[in-house]
Write a protein that holds these residues in place. Structure first.
Motif, PDB file in Angstrom:
ATOM      1  N   GLN A  38       0.838  -1.205   0.000  1.00 35.64           N
ATOM      2  CA  GLN A  38       0.000   0.000   0.000  1.00 35.64           C
ATOM      3  C   GLN A  38       0.873   1.255   0.000  1.00 35.64           C
ATOM      4  O   GLN A  38       0.611   2.204  -0.752  1.00 35.64           O
ATOM      5  CB  GLN A  38      -0.924  -0.016   1.206  1.00 35.64           C
ATOM      6  N   GLN A  39       1.899   1.263   0.818  1.00 37.14           N
ATOM      7  CA  GLN A  39       2.792   2.420   0.873  1.00 37.14           C
ATOM      8  C   GLN A  39       3.579   2.582  -0.424  1.00 37.14           C
ATOM      9  O   GLN A  39       3.805   3.707  -0.885  1.00 37.14           O
ATOM     10  CB  GLN A  39       3.753   2.298   2.067  1.00 37.14           C
ATOM     11  N   ILE A  40       3.982   1.484  -1.015  1.00 34.26           N
ATOM     12  CA  ILE A  40       4.674   1.535  -2.306  1.00 34.26           C
ATOM     13  C   ILE A  40       3.756   2.145  -3.358  1.00 34.26           C
ATOM     14  O   ILE A  40       4.169   2.988  -4.152  1.00 34.26           O
ATOM     15  CB  ILE A  40       5.171   0.134  -2.714  1.00 34.26           C
ATOM     16  N   ALA A  41       2.488   1.731  -3.338  1.00 33.21           N
ATOM     17  CA  ALA A  41       1.513   2.295  -4.282  1.00 33.21           C
ATOM     18  C   ALA A  41       1.332   3.792  -4.046  1.00 33.21           C
ATOM     19  O   ALA A  41       1.231   4.567  -5.004  1.00 33.21           O
ATOM     20  CB  ALA A  41       0.176   1.574  -4.148  1.00 33.21           C
ATOM     21  N   HIS A  42       1.307   4.217  -2.792  1.00 31.89           N
ATOM     22  CA  HIS A  42       1.197   5.648  -2.496  1.00 31.89           C
ATOM     23  C   HIS A  42       2.357   6.426  -3.112  1.00 31.89           C
ATOM     24  O   HIS A  42       2.167   7.515  -3.649  1.00 31.89           O
ATOM     25  CB  HIS A  42       1.166   5.898  -0.987  1.00 31.89           C
ATOM     26  N   VAL A  43       3.556   5.858  -3.026  1.00 31.66           N
ATOM     27  CA  VAL A  43       4.725   6.523  -3.600  1.00 31.66           C
ATOM     28  C   VAL A  43       4.611   6.567  -5.115  1.00 31.66           C
ATOM     29  O   VAL A  43       4.819   7.616  -5.736  1.00 31.66           O
ATOM     30  CB  VAL A  43       6.032   5.820  -3.177  1.00 31.66           C
ATOM     31  N   LEU A  44       4.281   5.435  -5.718  1.00 33.19           N
ATOM     32  CA  LEU A  44       4.215   5.370  -7.180  1.00 33.19           C
ATOM     33  C   LEU A  44       3.115   6.263  -7.747  1.00 33.19           C
ATOM     34  O   LEU A  44       3.265   6.831  -8.831  1.00 33.19           O
ATOM     35  CB  LEU A  44       4.016   3.925  -7.641  1.00 33.19           C
ATOM     36  N   LEU A  45       2.012   6.380  -7.009  1.00 31.88           N
ATOM     37  CA  LEU A  45       0.895   7.216  -7.457  1.00 31.88           C
ATOM     38  C   LEU A  45       1.019   8.655  -6.967  1.00 31.88           C
ATOM     39  O   LEU A  45       0.168   9.485  -7.268  1.00 31.88           O
ATOM     40  CB  LEU A  45      -0.438   6.613  -6.997  1.00 31.88           C
ATOM     41  N   PRO A  52       4.674   7.751   3.542  1.00 33.81           N
ATOM     42  CA  PRO A  52       5.551   6.586   3.417  1.00 33.81           C
ATOM     43  C   PRO A  52       6.887   6.769   4.111  1.00 33.81           C
ATOM     44  O   PRO A  52       7.503   5.799   4.547  1.00 33.81           O
ATOM     45  CB  PRO A  52       5.727   6.404   1.909  1.00 33.81           C
ATOM     46  N   GLY A  53       7.344   7.994   4.249  1.00 33.92           N
ATOM     47  CA  GLY A  53       8.606   8.254   4.932  1.00 33.92           C
ATOM     48  C   GLY A  53       8.558   7.882   6.403  1.00 33.92           C
ATOM     49  O   GLY A  53       9.591   7.622   7.015  1.00 33.92           O
ATOM     50  N   LEU A  54       7.382   7.825   6.973  1.00 32.65           N
ATOM     51  CA  LEU A  54       7.197   7.423   8.359  1.00 32.65           C
ATOM     52  C   LEU A  54       6.786   5.954   8.452  1.00 32.65           C
ATOM     53  O   LEU A  54       7.320   5.200   9.260  1.00 32.65           O
ATOM     54  CB  LEU A  54       6.136   8.306   9.028  1.00 32.65           C
ATOM     55  N   VAL A  55       5.852   5.552   7.600  1.00 32.26           N
ATOM     56  CA  VAL A  55       5.260   4.224   7.706  1.00 32.26           C
ATOM     57  C   VAL A  55       6.219   3.124   7.237  1.00 32.26           C
ATOM     58  O   VAL A  55       6.334   2.082   7.891  1.00 32.26           O
ATOM     59  CB  VAL A  55       3.924   4.165   6.926  1.00 32.26           C
ATOM     60  N   ILE A  56       6.906   3.327   6.129  1.00 31.14           N
ATOM     61  CA  ILE A  56       7.781   2.280   5.595  1.00 31.14           C
ATOM     62  C   ILE A  56       8.882   1.886   6.587  1.00 31.14           C
ATOM     63  O   ILE A  56       9.058   0.695   6.845  1.00 31.14           O
ATOM     64  CB  ILE A  56       8.347   2.660   4.206  1.00 31.14           C
ATOM     65  N   PRO A  57       9.615   2.828   7.174  1.00 32.84           N
ATOM     66  CA  PRO A  57      10.631   2.403   8.152  1.00 32.84           C
ATOM     67  C   PRO A  57      10.041   1.651   9.356  1.00 32.84           C
ATOM     68  O   PRO A  57      10.641   0.694   9.841  1.00 32.84           O
ATOM     69  CB  PRO A  57      11.279   3.716   8.598  1.00 32.84           C
ATOM     70  N   LEU A  58       8.859   2.075   9.811  1.00 29.96           N
ATOM     71  CA  LEU A  58       8.224   1.362  10.922  1.00 29.96           C
ATOM     72  C   LEU A  58       7.852  -0.066  10.530  1.00 29.96           C
ATOM     73  O   LEU A  58       8.050  -1.006  11.312  1.00 29.96           O
ATOM     74  CB  LEU A  58       6.985   2.124  11.401  1.00 29.96           C
ATOM     75  N   LEU A  59       7.326  -0.236   9.326  1.00 29.73           N
ATOM     76  CA  LEU A  59       6.972  -1.573   8.859  1.00 29.73           C
ATOM     77  C   LEU A  59       8.213  -2.439   8.649  1.00 29.73           C
ATOM     78  O   LEU A  59       8.188  -3.647   8.904  1.00 29.73           O
ATOM     79  CB  LEU A  59       6.142  -1.496   7.577  1.00 29.73           C
ATOM     80  N   MET A  60       9.293  -1.833   8.199  1.00 25.84           N
ATOM     81  CA  MET A  60      10.535  -2.581   8.031  1.00 25.84           C
ATOM     82  C   MET A  60      11.053  -3.056   9.393  1.00 25.84           C
ATOM     83  O   MET A  60      11.476  -4.216   9.531  1.00 25.84           O
ATOM     84  CB  MET A  60      11.574  -1.736   7.306  1.00 25.84           C
ATOM     85  N   ARG A 137      12.812   6.735  -3.449  1.00 25.15           N
ATOM     86  CA  ARG A 137      12.165   7.517  -4.511  1.00 25.15           C
ATOM     87  C   ARG A 137      11.355   8.662  -3.919  1.00 25.15           C
ATOM     88  O   ARG A 137      11.397   9.790  -4.416  1.00 25.15           O
ATOM     89  CB  ARG A 137      11.270   6.607  -5.350  1.00 25.15           C
ATOM     90  N   GLN A 138      10.623   8.363  -2.849  1.00 25.52           N
ATOM     91  CA  GLN A 138       9.802   9.389  -2.205  1.00 25.52           C
ATOM     92  C   GLN A 138      10.679  10.490  -1.619  1.00 25.52           C
ATOM     93  O   GLN A 138      10.378  11.667  -1.753  1.00 25.52           O
ATOM     94  CB  GLN A 138       8.935   8.740  -1.117  1.00 25.52           C
ATOM     95  N   LEU A 139      11.774  10.122  -0.994  1.00 24.14           N
ATOM     96  CA  LEU A 139      12.683  11.112  -0.421  1.00 24.14           C
ATOM     97  C   LEU A 139      13.326  11.961  -1.516  1.00 24.14           C
ATOM     98  O   LEU A 139      13.476  13.171  -1.358  1.00 24.14           O
ATOM     99  CB  LEU A 139      13.750  10.418   0.426  1.00 24.14           C
ATOM    100  N   ARG A 140      13.689  11.334  -2.612  1.00 25.14           N
ATOM    101  CA  ARG A 140      14.282  12.071  -3.737  1.00 25.14           C
ATOM    102  C   ARG A 140      13.276  13.064  -4.313  1.00 25.14           C
ATOM    103  O   ARG A 140      13.605  14.219  -4.585  1.00 25.14           O
ATOM    104  CB  ARG A 140      14.747  11.102  -4.814  1.00 25.14           C
ATOM    105  N   THR A 141      12.044  12.618  -4.494  1.00 24.47           N
ATOM    106  CA  THR A 141      10.997  13.494  -5.021  1.00 24.47           C
ATOM    107  C   THR A 141      10.752  14.679  -4.087  1.00 24.47           C
ATOM    108  O   THR A 141      10.633  15.818  -4.542  1.00 24.47           O
ATOM    109  CB  THR A 141       9.684  12.704  -5.227  1.00 24.47           C
ATOM    110  N   ALA A 142      10.675  14.414  -2.793  1.00 25.04           N
ATOM    111  CA  ALA A 142      10.474  15.497  -1.823  1.00 25.04           C
ATOM    112  C   ALA A 142      11.645  16.473  -1.849  1.00 25.04           C
ATOM    113  O   ALA A 142      11.450  17.693  -1.796  1.00 25.04           O
ATOM    114  CB  ALA A 142      10.309  14.916  -0.426  1.00 25.04           C
ATOM    115  N   PHE A 143      12.857  15.970  -1.966  1.00 19.72           N
ATOM    116  CA  PHE A 143      14.034  16.829  -2.035  1.00 19.72           C
ATOM    117  C   PHE A 143      14.006  17.694  -3.292  1.00 19.72           C
ATOM    118  O   PHE A 143      14.270  18.903  -3.236  1.00 19.72           O
ATOM    119  CB  PHE A 143      15.304  15.979  -2.011  1.00 19.72           C
ATOM    120  N   LEU A 144      13.663  17.097  -4.437  1.00 22.93           N
ATOM    121  CA  LEU A 144      13.616  17.856  -5.685  1.00 22.93           C
ATOM    122  C   LEU A 144      12.521  18.925  -5.649  1.00 22.93           C
ATOM    123  O   LEU A 144      12.706  20.024  -6.173  1.00 22.93           O
ATOM    124  CB  LEU A 144      13.425  16.921  -6.876  1.00 22.93           C
ATOM    125  N   ARG A 145      11.375  18.590  -5.038  1.00 27.95           N
ATOM    126  CA  ARG A 145      10.299  19.581  -4.911  1.00 27.95           C
ATOM    127  C   ARG A 145      10.750  20.756  -4.048  1.00 27.95           C
ATOM    128  O   ARG A 145      10.503  21.907  -4.371  1.00 27.95           O
ATOM    129  CB  ARG A 145       9.049  18.946  -4.307  1.00 27.95           C
TER     130      ARG A 145
END
Length: 154
Positions: A38-45, A52-60, A137-145
């Motif tokens: 679900q979090q991967i889909a949020h990033v891709l969409l 995802p920057g909060l949820v993915i590390p917790l799930l990992m 990818r999400q972190l890179r996108t946020a940095f570029l924005r």
């Protein structure tokens, strides 16, 4: 989460209650996999309200603790592991397996322990690698924005 791992009474898991142990293990991994996807889909969409920057590390981290719990439960069964006796040993073995280091001080000897170690490797390749890729990818996108908004500001 790590504190809970060390404090929760897990004596009911292991060879005394194999059906409960396997059910917990499979359901926990399936739920985490679904949430990671679900979090991967949020990033891709590029969903704006997702975190995802909060949820993915917790799930990992939760994935690591689920595998460590499984190893600890398996270690209660004679012959499954050599060198694994404490929860810290289980967490250590999980991280060593995750990092593909394999020092050899703790080894799975039983067929069930080897099966769970193989499942961890496959789970890592499929879900954790995809999640880490999405997170970067999400972190890179946020940095570029942020970088482009600073450039456009006077």
């Amino acid at each position: 989460m790590v504190t809970a791992y060390f404090l929760l009474p897990l004596d009911g898991l292991g060879p005394q209650r194999p059906a409960l142990s396997w059910t917990f293990f499979v359901l926990a991994l399936a739920l985490i996999a679904a949430l990671l996807l679900q979090q991967i889909a949020h990033v891709l969409l590029d969903r704006p309200h997702a975190r995802p920057g909060l949820v993915i590390p917790l799930l990992m981290c939760l994935t690591i603790l689920v595998f460590a719990t499984a190893y600890q439960a398996l270690a209660q069964h004679p012959g499954e592991f050599i060198g694994l006796s404490t929860r810290l040993d289980s967490l250590y073995f999980t991280l060593v397996t995750l990092a593909t280091i394999g020092y050899g001080d703790i080894t799975p000897h039983g067929q069930t322990a080897r099966l769970v170690a193989m499942l961890q490797i496959l789970y890592t390749f499929i879900f954790l690698t995809a999640a880490a890729t999405a997170l970067s990818r999400q972190l890179r996108t946020a940095f570029l924005r942020r970088e482009s908004s600073h450039r456009s500001s006077p």
